[in-house]
Design a protein around this motif. Sequence first.
Motif, PDB file in Angstrom:
ATOM      1  N   THR A 138       0.824  -1.208   0.000  1.00 36.84           N
ATOM      2  CA  THR A 138       0.000   0.000   0.000  1.00 36.84           C
ATOM      3  C   THR A 138       0.857   1.256   0.000  1.00 36.84           C
ATOM      4  O   THR A 138       0.620   2.191  -0.769  1.00 36.84           O
ATOM      5  N   THR A 276      -5.142  -6.390  -1.972  1.00 33.15           N
ATOM      6  CA  THR A 276      -3.978  -5.949  -2.747  1.00 33.15           C
ATOM      7  C   THR A 276      -4.400  -5.477  -4.136  1.00 33.15           C
ATOM      8  O   THR A 276      -3.896  -4.480  -4.647  1.00 33.15           O
ATOM      9  N   GLN A 279      -5.755  -2.072  -3.961  1.00 31.36           N
ATOM     10  CA  GLN A 279      -4.691  -1.077  -3.841  1.00 31.36           C
ATOM     11  C   GLN A 279      -4.042  -0.807  -5.190  1.00 31.36           C
ATOM     12  O   GLN A 279      -3.761   0.338  -5.551  1.00 31.36           O
TER      13      GLN A 279
END
Lengths: 709, 114
Positions: A138, A276, A279
Amino acid sequence: MNAGWTVYQGLAEAIVESSDDAILSKDRDARITSWNPAAERLYGYTAEEVLGKPVSIIVPPGRAGEEMRILERILAGERIERYETERVTADGRIVDVSLTVSPIREPDGEIGGASVIAQEITDRGAARDRAERLQQATVELARAIDPERAVEVLLENALPALGADAAAVGLLDPDGTEVELAGSVGYSPAVARFRRMALDADLPMTESIRTGEALWLAGGDLLRERYPALIGSPDRWASLAIVPLVAGDQRLGAVALSFRRTHRFARDERAFMLATAAQLAHALERARLFEAERRRREQLDFVVEASEVLASSLDVDETLERLAFLAVPRVGDWCGIDLATDDGGLRSVAVAHADRERLALADRLRAKYPPDPNEDRGAPNVIRTGRPELYPTIPDDLLVEVAVDEEHLRLIRELGMASVMVVPLTARGRTLGAMTLVAAESGHRYTEDDLEAAQELARHAALAVDNATLYRREHEAAVTLQRALLPASLPSPRGAEVAASYLPAGPGLEVGGDWYDLVETEAGRVAAVVGDVAGRGLAAATIMGRLRTAFRAYMLEGAPPAAAVERLDALMGDFEEPSMVTLVHLSLDPVTRRVEYVRAGHPPPLVHDPSGAVRELDGSSSPPLGVLRDPVFRSSSAELEPGSVVLLYTDGLIERPDEGIGSGLARLRRAFAAAPDSAEGCVQGVVERLGAEALPDDVAVVALRFTGV
Amino acid sequence: MDRIAAAELELRESTNGATRVVSVAGELDLASSPRLSALLDRLASERAALVLDLTDCTFIDSTGLAAILHGARPMVSFSVVCGDGVPGELLRMTAVDQTIPVFEALDEALNGTS
C-alpha cells in the motif's frame, strides 16, 4: 464432594486428552508434569520423553528467559491469555504458538504450577506476514506514479505473500477491446503468447475482467478442460487465482497468481488478494490521472508556444511550417498541413517530422502518389466536411485498402503510422485547410482527449491564417488601387524634361494621400500638380483618387490654374467626409518658359537657376482646399531661364520629428542645389539626401527642367 | 505631414465675456485631432465667437490643421492664438493666417473679437 471431584477430574482428563490444542502442565520448577497427545503432535515429543524435563527444551534460544518470566507471573496469581510466542519442536522447527497459561492451585490454595494451552498459529503468522506485505505494498503503491512501477510493486509483494509460483498483471487497453500483459514474474517465455488477448477470448484472465468476478481455480485438469486455449502451454499450473482490478466502475484489468501444486484458497488468502488488487487498482487509476494531467499541462504549454509562433508573422506558409515543426514530436511524430485552394483542390503547405531524414520518405510518397482531392478520407474529406477524423489504430487492412499499388503500400507501411488524427482548420465558419497528426515511432494511440486538444490548436492556426489572408487581400487591394492611381507614364513635352518619384508611407501599403500628375495640354503647354490629402492610408488614398481624376480633367481642359483649383475645392464640398488638401499646381509654356502657379496651403516650389542658385516660388499663397467657406485662390507668375529646374514636392520630404518645417526646407534647398542637372538627377538626388531621414510619411517629388527650345 | 502617435492632448474650455476660448496643450495629430473636432462640433451649435489658443500646442500636422479649419467654418467668428513654434510655421506655410486671424497673445485675440 469427592465423588463430584472425581467426575470432574475424569471429565477434565478426557477433555485434555482429546483436545486439539497442546496442553501441558509444569511445576514450580518449570518441569513438565503433564503432556497431552496434541502436545506430542505439535512438539514431536512423546509424553515419556518429556515428563520431568524442564520446559525449556521446547523454548527456542531467542526466547530463553521467557518461561521464567511467565512462571513468575503465574506464581503471583496471574493468568496469561493469548500470549504469542515461538516454540521449537523435536526436529528443530520453529512453530508460532499462542499460549494461555493458568495457575494450578493445590487443594490448600497454594499455586503449585501452571497449565499451558498452546495453539499453533503458524497460519496466523502467515496472516501477519501477509498483512505486513499488504501494508508495504500500500505504501509503495501510494508512492508509485507510473503504471509500470505500480505493477512491479504488486508482483513483488503478492507472489511471495501467497507462496505463488508465478504472477501476472493484465491491463485493459484504452479502447477496451484488448488486454495487454503489463508485467509477469515466474512464467516461462511462452507466456508471450498471452501478451495481447482479445477481451472476449475464452481465457481465465479475460473472463475475470469481463465479468468483474474473481476466479479461484484449483486443479490443473479442470483448468484445461474449462479453458481449452490454455492447452499446449508448457507451464503446467495446478491452481490459478484471478482477481479483477476495478477502480470505481472502471475495469482496469486483472491480477493472476499461478501455483504448481494444488492450492486451496483460504478465506484470508482471498481477502489478501482482493485487498492488494484494490490497492493496485487505485494506484493505477492515480497513475493514469497523473499522466493525463501531465499531458494536459504539456498540451497547454504547447498551445502557448504555438500561439506565439502563429502571432509572429503574416506569412501564412512560413507560419504554418513553423507550427508543423513545433508540433513534432510532441503532438505527433508527423505533422502535415494542407490548405484548400480556390479550385477545390488542396495544397500541401507543411510536412514535418522531428527527424528530417524521414521527410525524404514523405516527399517521395507525395511526389509519386499525390493525394486525391476526392478521397473520402483524411485531409481532403476533412476540408470538405469540416469534421475531424480520429483513427486510434491503423490496422494493416486499412493501409491495403488505401494503397494504390504495391509500391504505394510499401511506402505507406514504411511510414509506420500507428495512430492518426485529422482536424479541420476552421475560422469564421469556413474550413481553410486541415492538419494531419500521425503517431508512428512513439507508438502513442490518439484518444478523444488528444483529438480535442488538436482541434483547439487547429482553431488557433486557422484564425491566424484567416487574419493573415485578410491582411494580404487588403494589401493587394490597396496595391491594385494605387497602381491604378499613379500616372502610367510621364509625358515628354518639347522643351521640357520631366521626372517624378512617389514613395508611400504605410508599411505594406503602396498608396497614401499624396499624388502627383503631369499632362501635356493642347497648345503644347504642360500642367503639373503635386497634392497632399490630410490623413493616411487607404482612406486618404481614396479621396486622393477622386481628386486626381477630377483635377486631371480640369488640367486637360486647359483651365487656368486658379480656376482649376477653385473647381476642385468646390468638388470637395460634395464629399461626405470633411477633408483637407494642400497642393501646388503649375501651368507652363516650355517655349516661353513662363510659369503660372497656385500654391494652396502647400510648401513652395523651388527653382534651381542655371547659375546654381535656389529660390522659392513664393508668390501669393492661397489656403488649403476643402476647409473654408469662401476661399480665394490666386495664381502668380514667373519667367524662368533655360536650364532652370522647377521642383515640386510634398511636406513628407522636409518634415523631421523635432524640427520645424523651416529647417527641413533649408535642407532641401541645399540638396537641390547640389543635385545633378537633369530632372531625373534632381529627383533622385533630393530623395536620396532627404528620404532616409524623413518621417514615415508619403513623399511625392516632381522635377521639370527647361531644356530650351 | 500626418503623424499617428497618440500623444497627450489637453483641451480646456473657458469663457471670456461672449467669447469661448478653447486652449490646446500638447500635440494635435492624426490620433488626437478627432477630440478637437468633436469639441468644436459641439460648440458650433452655440454659434459662438471662438478663440483657439495654441500657445501650448507643441505640434500640429495636417490632420490637426484640417480639424481646426473644419471646426472654424460654422463659427460666427474664429481666431487663433499662437506663437512662433511649429503650429505658427504651419499656419503661415499653409496660408491659413491669411484667411483666419492669427494673434500672438490671448488678450490680443480677445480684444480683437470683442
